[in-house]
Design an enzyme around this catalytic site. Structure first.
Site: not given
Length: 248
Positions: A14-15, A63-64, A90, A155, A157-158
């Site tokens: 969406s953005r 919500d993934v 993404n 963030y 780590a992910a």
């Protein structure tokens, strides 16, 4: 396969970078499912732009981080267009702070949205690609996943985990006509980065670290995704930086 027959799911579309990727794929004739979690208005605006330019797009909410919602989203896309050929992971949620100040909830939120989200989408979509012996999976990582950033351990780590997922999955499906790659943007001004570089001084300092001396554009990340989809038949298990030389 001809691009006009491709169907793509772009999460977090969406953005920002996701929006540019969705629009970029649609310009090449791909039917695009524009995923969003909370900003339906923004997602619908992306769809209107694509349709207004003669393309095909639908809005899909999920919500993934929630596997059941991902399955429902995938089912919705398949109901509309019959399949999914291209998956762009993404979507991301960001929470930062020094390690001692991070809550377990914030840690879990970031890991589950970024890494869990990619896993959930892959597990529901890869079987379709295997059945056709063709598919493209493109995972968005981050400079932070490669080099770190203070106060960004969840963030980082992910996004580092995204790289491990990419490499292992690429080997897992390489004989099935499916390529799996990771794209690593450098500094691209988006809603997510706005809070980190919220003064001219911080922004100027970051730009001075980039050899090309400018931020990236979302469209430049989208161009790399398009390259991997349409020209990357012999590219898999690769981490591609689009960062103006930042990581050198």
């Amino acid at each position: 396969m001809e691009p006009a027959h491709f169907v793509a799911l772009v999460t977090g579309a969406s953005r920002g970078i996701g929006r540019a990727i969705a629009i970029g794929l649609a310009k090449e004739g791909v039917s695009v499912a524009v995923n969003y979690q909370s900003r339906r208005d923004a997602a619908e605006e992306v769809v209107r732009e694509i349709i207004g330019a003669g393309g095909r797009a639908i809005v899909v909410k999920a919500d993934v981080a929630n596997d059941a919602e991902v399955k429902s989203m995938v089912d919705r896309v398949v109901e509309e267009w019959g399949t999914i050929d291209i998956l762009v992971n993404n979507a991301a949620t960001h929470r930062g702070g020094r390690i001692q100040n991070l809550t377990l909830e914030d840690w879990g939120l970031v890991i589950n949205s970024v890494l869990g989200g990619a896993f959930h989408c892959c597990r529901h979509i890869i079987p379709m690609m295997v059945g056709k012996k063709w598919g493209r999976v493109i995972n968005l990582s981050s400079y932070v996943g490669l080099h770190g950033f203070p106060g960004d351990t969840p963030y980082g780590a992910a996004k580092a985990g995204i790289l491990g997922l990419t490499l292992s999955l690429a080997k897992e499906v390489s004989t099935k006509g499916i390529t799996v790659n990771a794209v690593v943007p450098g500094f691209v001004p988006t809603d997510m980065t706005a809070g980190l570089f919220n003064t001219k001084e911080k922004l100027d300092l970051e730009i001075q670290r980039i050899p090309l001396r400018r931020p990236g554009k979302p469209e430049e990340i989208a161009d790399m995704v398009n390259f991997l989809v349409f020209k990357g038949e012999y590219i898999t298990g690769t981490v591609l930086r689009v960062d103006g030389g930042l990581a050198m």
